[in-house]
Every structure is written in structure tokens, then in C-alpha cells.
Scaffold this motif. Structure first.
Motif, PDB file in Angstrom:
ATOM      1  N   LEU A  18      -6.821 -96.939  -4.019  1.00 15.00           N
ATOM      2  CA  LEU A  18      -6.718 -98.354  -4.384  1.00 15.00           C
ATOM      3  C   LEU A  18      -5.350 -98.825  -3.906  1.00 15.00           C
ATOM      4  O   LEU A  18      -4.357 -98.706  -4.607  1.00 15.00           O
ATOM      5  CB  LEU A  18      -6.849 -98.458  -5.910  1.00 15.00           C
ATOM      6  N   GLY A  19      -5.321 -99.327  -2.686  1.00 13.28           N
ATOM      7  CA  GLY A  19      -4.032 -99.665  -2.083  1.00 13.28           C
ATOM      8  C   GLY A  19      -3.704-101.146  -2.173  1.00 13.28           C
ATOM      9  O   GLY A  19      -4.584-101.979  -2.387  1.00 13.28           O
ATOM     10  N   THR A  20      -2.440-101.451  -1.973  1.00 12.86           N
ATOM     11  CA  THR A  20      -1.993-102.841  -1.977  1.00 12.86           C
ATOM     12  C   THR A  20      -2.615-103.598  -0.806  1.00 12.86           C
ATOM     13  O   THR A  20      -2.986-104.758  -0.924  1.00 12.86           O
ATOM     14  CB  THR A  20      -0.459-102.886  -1.827  1.00 12.86           C
ATOM     15  N   ALA A  21      -2.734-102.918   0.326  1.00 13.74           N
ATOM     16  CA  ALA A  21      -3.277-103.568   1.521  1.00 13.74           C
ATOM     17  C   ALA A  21      -4.748-103.232   1.739  1.00 13.74           C
ATOM     18  O   ALA A  21      -5.541-104.104   2.069  1.00 13.74           O
ATOM     19  CB  ALA A  21      -2.464-103.149   2.746  1.00 13.74           C
ATOM     20  N   ASN A  22      -5.111-101.955   1.559  1.00  9.92           N
ATOM     21  CA  ASN A  22      -6.480-101.524   1.848  1.00  9.92           C
ATOM     22  C   ASN A  22      -7.034-100.630   0.751  1.00  9.92           C
ATOM     23  O   ASN A  22      -6.302 -99.807   0.201  1.00  9.92           O
ATOM     24  CB  ASN A  22      -6.502-100.715   3.152  1.00  9.92           C
ATOM     25  N   THR A  23      -8.323-100.800   0.483  1.00  8.74           N
ATOM     26  CA  THR A  23      -8.985 -99.916  -0.464  1.00  8.74           C
ATOM     27  C   THR A  23      -9.998 -99.079   0.302  1.00  8.74           C
ATOM     28  O   THR A  23     -10.792 -99.610   1.080  1.00  8.74           O
ATOM     29  CB  THR A  23      -9.684-100.721  -1.576  1.00  8.74           C
ATOM     30  N   LEU A  24      -9.915 -97.759   0.107  1.00  5.80           N
ATOM     31  CA  LEU A  24     -10.831 -96.845   0.787  1.00  5.80           C
ATOM     32  C   LEU A  24     -11.593 -96.060  -0.258  1.00  5.80           C
ATOM     33  O   LEU A  24     -11.036 -95.683  -1.294  1.00  5.80           O
ATOM     34  CB  LEU A  24     -10.064 -95.876   1.694  1.00  5.80           C
ATOM     35  N   VAL A  25     -12.871 -95.841   0.018  1.00  2.87           N
ATOM     36  CA  VAL A  25     -13.698 -95.078  -0.902  1.00  2.87           C
ATOM     37  C   VAL A  25     -14.319 -93.910  -0.147  1.00  2.87           C
ATOM     38  O   VAL A  25     -14.834 -94.076   0.958  1.00  2.87           O
ATOM     39  CB  VAL A  25     -14.821 -95.949  -1.517  1.00  2.87           C
ATOM     40  N   TYR A  26     -14.249 -92.754  -0.764  1.00  2.30           N
ATOM     41  CA  TYR A  26     -14.780 -91.524  -0.184  1.00  2.30           C
ATOM     42  C   TYR A  26     -15.859 -91.013  -1.124  1.00  2.30           C
ATOM     43  O   TYR A  26     -15.636 -90.944  -2.328  1.00  2.30           O
ATOM     44  CB  TYR A  26     -13.631 -90.532  -0.078  1.00  2.30           C
ATOM     45  N   VAL A  27     -17.009 -90.703  -0.575  1.00  5.66           N
ATOM     46  CA  VAL A  27     -18.086 -90.158  -1.401  1.00  5.66           C
ATOM     47  C   VAL A  27     -18.293 -88.710  -1.005  1.00  5.66           C
ATOM     48  O   VAL A  27     -18.356 -88.380   0.183  1.00  5.66           O
ATOM     49  CB  VAL A  27     -19.407 -90.937  -1.196  1.00  5.66           C
ATOM     50  N   LYS A  28     -18.386 -87.874  -2.025  1.00  5.98           N
ATOM     51  CA  LYS A  28     -18.583 -86.451  -1.791  1.00  5.98           C
ATOM     52  C   LYS A  28     -19.790 -86.220  -0.886  1.00  5.98           C
ATOM     53  O   LYS A  28     -20.858 -86.778  -1.125  1.00  5.98           O
ATOM     54  CB  LYS A  28     -18.810 -85.801  -3.152  1.00  5.98           C
ATOM     55  N   GLY A  29     -19.588 -85.450   0.135  1.00  4.04           N
ATOM     56  CA  GLY A  29     -20.681 -85.145   1.051  1.00  4.04           C
ATOM     57  C   GLY A  29     -20.899 -86.191   2.125  1.00  4.04           C
ATOM     58  O   GLY A  29     -21.648 -85.966   3.078  1.00  4.04           O
ATOM     59  N   ARG A  30     -20.267 -87.341   1.986  1.00  2.00           N
ATOM     60  CA  ARG A  30     -20.485 -88.392   2.988  1.00  2.00           C
ATOM     61  C   ARG A  30     -19.199 -88.828   3.689  1.00  2.00           C
ATOM     62  O   ARG A  30     -19.247 -89.507   4.712  1.00  2.00           O
ATOM     63  CB  ARG A  30     -21.145 -89.616   2.340  1.00  2.00           C
ATOM     64  N   GLY A  31     -18.060 -88.483   3.112  1.00  2.30           N
ATOM     65  CA  GLY A  31     -16.791 -88.893   3.730  1.00  2.30           C
ATOM     66  C   GLY A  31     -16.418 -90.317   3.346  1.00  2.30           C
ATOM     67  O   GLY A  31     -16.877 -90.838   2.323  1.00  2.30           O
ATOM     68  N   ILE A  32     -15.623 -90.959   4.205  1.00  2.00           N
ATOM     69  CA  ILE A  32     -15.159 -92.321   3.900  1.00  2.00           C
ATOM     70  C   ILE A  32     -16.296 -93.301   4.156  1.00  2.00           C
ATOM     71  O   ILE A  32     -16.811 -93.399   5.263  1.00  2.00           O
ATOM     72  CB  ILE A  32     -13.935 -92.692   4.773  1.00  2.00           C
ATOM     73  N   MET A 325      -8.390 -89.147   1.925  1.00  2.00           N
ATOM     74  CA  MET A 325      -8.895 -87.816   2.297  1.00  2.00           C
ATOM     75  C   MET A 325      -8.412 -86.768   1.299  1.00  2.00           C
ATOM     76  O   MET A 325      -9.164 -85.868   0.922  1.00  2.00           O
ATOM     77  CB  MET A 325      -8.436 -87.433   3.711  1.00  2.00           C
ATOM     78  N   GLY A 326      -7.158 -86.918   0.864  1.00  2.00           N
ATOM     79  CA  GLY A 326      -6.606 -85.987  -0.122  1.00  2.00           C
ATOM     80  C   GLY A 326      -7.300 -86.121  -1.466  1.00  2.00           C
ATOM     81  O   GLY A 326      -7.668 -85.128  -2.102  1.00  2.00           O
ATOM     82  N   VAL A 327      -7.525 -87.342  -1.893  1.00  2.00           N
ATOM     83  CA  VAL A 327      -8.220 -87.567  -3.163  1.00  2.00           C
ATOM     84  C   VAL A 327      -9.643 -87.035  -3.038  1.00  2.00           C
ATOM     85  O   VAL A 327     -10.185 -86.416  -3.959  1.00  2.00           O
ATOM     86  CB  VAL A 327      -8.222 -89.067  -3.567  1.00  2.00           C
ATOM     87  N   GLY A 328     -10.255 -87.257  -1.869  1.00  2.00           N
ATOM     88  CA  GLY A 328     -11.609 -86.783  -1.618  1.00  2.00           C
ATOM     89  C   GLY A 328     -11.718 -85.263  -1.737  1.00  2.00           C
ATOM     90  O   GLY A 328     -12.679 -84.746  -2.298  1.00  2.00           O
ATOM     91  N   LYS A 329     -10.701 -84.555  -1.226  1.00  2.00           N
ATOM     92  CA  LYS A 329     -10.740 -83.093  -1.332  1.00  2.00           C
ATOM     93  C   LYS A 329     -10.742 -82.644  -2.789  1.00  2.00           C
ATOM     94  O   LYS A 329     -11.310 -81.598  -3.121  1.00  2.00           O
ATOM     95  CB  LYS A 329      -9.542 -82.479  -0.599  1.00  2.00           C
ATOM     96  N   MET A 330     -10.117 -83.449  -3.645  1.00  2.00           N
ATOM     97  CA  MET A 330     -10.062 -83.105  -5.071  1.00  2.00           C
ATOM     98  C   MET A 330     -11.441 -83.097  -5.724  1.00  2.00           C
ATOM     99  O   MET A 330     -11.650 -82.463  -6.747  1.00  2.00           O
ATOM    100  CB  MET A 330      -9.175 -84.100  -5.827  1.00  2.00           C
ATOM    101  N   LEU A 331     -12.380 -83.843  -5.142  1.00  2.00           N
ATOM    102  CA  LEU A 331     -13.731 -83.875  -5.712  1.00  2.00           C
ATOM    103  C   LEU A 331     -14.369 -82.493  -5.658  1.00  2.00           C
ATOM    104  O   LEU A 331     -15.237 -82.160  -6.457  1.00  2.00           O
ATOM    105  CB  LEU A 331     -14.621 -84.868  -4.945  1.00  2.00           C
TER     106      LEU A 331
END
Ligand code: ATP
Ligand code: MG
Length: 343
Positions: A18-32, A325-331
């Protein structure tokens, strides 16, 4: 293996930057699955959402009086709670499409050193958007994991994440943050500096979108030995005549405009180095400083930091996606997550 794949495919768990400029969402098994600007456009009268993300950013600075474009995050934290909630809800729904009946586990990266009230606001916004369990992890740790640094080893890793709102500098060893400091200087402050410079020097008012383009196309932190000095025509409104006009600016001017925010980032890195225990500092001499976040893409910033610190500086391969990507690895690593999540 088969069942694992199936489960992975239908997993609802999300990792969010949840960024000031961009929000990225990563789903387990699907990537960004989602990478959009953190912008929401709402109607002023009934507060209804008109647009979110890419579509909303295109409207920035161009809205009529009855609607407004909001950037709900400022300086790395939630500035407008309702708009942040709307944005998260929209992104979560978008990536979940028809499977929205299962509420997901959500992990969110937040800047290091945010207050408990700010942490609560992020959690509440995610819960209000349908998240079942919410974990927060510090962005520099996420960025370090995202770029593949060996954070679990007993050795010093320095990561500098230069985002839109904040610059996070951290030294990580043994899955822990040894030192970290976040300053509210990043891409937005660079934009403000450019806008102020053009106004002061040319009496020209330029919009947010134009300013960001100038930074990306012309911005630099270090005078590179480039034979052809780059120029750019920019359009804005003359403050004296009130009439739109075009001027030509060059990269030296923009570098001068950017010097204040750049020096603040440099100072933060130097203070971090001064506060790093000697054994870890020795590791950083060998491994260097890794730059992530959109600000890492500013031309010559790596060269400047290299010159000022005498250390190797490496720009992450994909600076804009490092945190997610780092947060995604935590999943996939719930054990590690429990250890490093902010409680
Ligand atoms: N090529 C470039 N040169 C300079 N700056 C850039 C470049 N590309 C993107 N940026 C800037 O990077 C910033 C966005 O980076 P990023 O997506 O990492 O921030 P964020 O994660 O949303 O913010 P924060 O982490 O502070 O909450 C914006 O200010 C953008 O203008
Ligand atoms: Mg960021």
C-alpha cells in the motif's frame, strides 16, 4: 503436489504494498495481479467513488468542481481513511472477482517506524475491505526479501527503499532489523521541489502530472559525462500573464532543483551507516547498498551514493515491485511471517 497446486490456485491470500504512489497486490500462486496508482476520484456531494487507480490518476488535476481526485496515502501513511478503504476494497474485489465470498488473509507492507495509530488505520482499512487476518510487515524488510537479499544470515544487508512518500533505510541481519530510519522524503518531495523551482525561476505553474514526467524524463542526481545535455519543453500557466505557455528546460536545472530532497536521502543513508555495528558495516563494505522503490530509478542516484559513501551501490532489478514481491514471499512462509510481523 497436485492438491497443493489446486489449493494454491484458489488461495485467497493477498500481499499488498500500500504505497503513497502505487498500490500493488500479489496473489499466492498468481504473482502480481494489480499494479495501479494510489489515487481515488470521488464526487464531492455524495462521496461516491468515480474512479480508482490508473483511471483515477489520468484525472488528476483535470477534475471539474463537483468531483475531486484524492491521493489517500501521504508520506507513506494513510491521510484519508475512507478513501484508502475505498481503494483497498476496489483492488481486493478486482483481484478476487467472483471468489469474493472467502475473506482473505492479507499481509501489508508499512513504512518502518509508523505509529500504532497509523498501524491501526492500515489494519482497519484492510479489515473493512473484507480481510480476515491482517499482518503488517516493515517495508524495508519486505524490500530486502523481495530483492533476494540473504536476510536470514548473520551478515549485514543495507536496503534503501525510496518510494513516493518515504525513504526507508534499514540494516538487516538474522531476519531482524538492526537499524532503520524512515524519512518523509521521496518522489513526492522531488516533484514539489521541481514545481517550486520552475515557479521561482520561470513564474510558471505546472501540474502534478507534468512535474512527474519532468522528473522521470529529465531528472538526475549526478552530472553524468553525457555529451548531449537533455532538454525538454514543458507547458504550464504563466503566473504573471495568466496565459498558458511553453518553456524549455535542461537537466542541469532539474538536478539543481532536486538537490535538497536528494541531500536529505543521502544524509539518512550516512546516519544509518554511522549507526551500523562494525561487524555488519564490514559486510556492507563487501556487499554494498541495495536501492529499491521508484526513486531508485532516478538517473545517477546510484553514482552519487557511491561517490559519497565509497561503497558499492546496486539498483534492484525491479525496484518498483521489490516490496510486494517480498510481502508475497511471506504468504508461503508463515513461520517467518510470524517472526517478523509487527505485533
Ligand atoms: N524513472 C524514474 N525516475 C525517478 N523517479 C521515478 C521513476 N519512476 C518512478 N519514479 C517515482 O517513484 C515513486 C513511486 O515509487 P514507489 O512505487 O516505490 O512508491 P510507493 O511505494 O508508492 O511509495 P511509499 O513507499 O513512499 O509509500 C513516484 O514518486 C515516481 O514518480
Ligand atoms: Mg513503497
Amino acid at each position: 503436489m497436485f492438491f497443493h497446486d489446486i489449493l494454491g490456485m484458489f488461495s485467497n491470500d493477498l500481499a499488498i504494498d500500500l504505497g503513497t504512489a502505487n498500490t500493488l497486490v500479489y496473489v499466492k500462486g498468481r504473482g502480481i495481479v494489480c499494479d495501479e496508482p494510489s489515487v481515488v476520484v470521488i464526487r464531492k456531494d455524495n462521496k461516491k467513488t468515480v474512479a480508482v487507480g490508473t483511471e483515477a490518476k489520468r484525472m488528476l488535476g483535470k477534475t471539474p468542481s463537483n468531483i475531486m481526485a484524492i491521493r489517500p496515502m501521504k508520506d507513506g501513511v494513510i491521510a484519508d481513511f475512507d478513501a484508502t478503504g475505498e481503494m483497498l476494497k476496489y483492488f481486493i474485489k478486482k483481484v478476487h472477482n467472483r471468489r469474493s465470498f472467502v475473506s482473505p488473509r492479507v499481509i501489508i507492507g508499512v513504512p518502518s517506524g509508523i505509529t500504532q495509530v497509523e498501524q491501526r488505520a492500515v489494519k482497519d482499512a484492510a479489515e473493512a475491505s473484507g480481510a480476515r487476518e491482517v499482518y503488517l510487515i516493515e517495508e524495508p524488510m519486505a524490500a530486502a526479501i523481495g530483492v533476494g537479499l540473504p536476510v536470514g544470515e548473520p551478515s549485514g544487508n543495507m536496503i534503501v527503499d525510496i518510494g513516493g512518500g518515504t525513504t526507508d533505510v534499514a540494516v538487516i541481519s538474522l531476519d531482524g532489523v538492526v537499524y532503520s530510519k524512515a524519512v518523509r522524503v521521496g518522489g513526492d518531495k522531488m516533484d514539489e521541489a521541481i514545481m517550486a523551482y520552475i515557479k521561482r525561476r520561470y513564474n510558471l505553474m505546472i501540474g502534478e502530472t507534468t512535474t512527474e514526467l519532468i522528473k522521470i524524463n529529465l531528472g538526475s542526481a549526478f552530472a553524468l559525462v553525457a555529451p548531449d545535455r537533455r532538454l525538454m519543453d514543458i507547458k504550464g500557466r504563466d503566473l504573471i500573464s495568466g496565459i498558458p505557455k511553453t518553456i524549455s528546460i535542461n537537466e542541469d536545472e532539474i538536478r539543481e532543483a532536486l538537490s535538497e530532497p536528494i541531500n536529505l536521502i543521502l544524509e539518512t543513508i550516512k546516519v544509518a551507516l554511522e549507526n551500523t555495528p562494525p561487524e555488519l558495516a564490514a559486510d556492507i563494505v563487501d556487499r554494498g547498498i541495495v536501492l529499491a522503490g521508484g526513486g531508485a530509478l532516478l538517473r545517477g542516484l546510484d553514482s552519487l551514493i557511491k561517490q559519497e559513501t565509497n561503497l558499492p551501490v546496486i539498483v534492484a532489478e525491479n525496484p518498483l515491485t521489490a516490496v510486494v514481491m517480498g510481502v508475497g514471499k511471506m504468504l508461503d512462509e508463515l513461520e517467518l511471517l510470524r517472526r517478523i510481523a509487527i505485533t
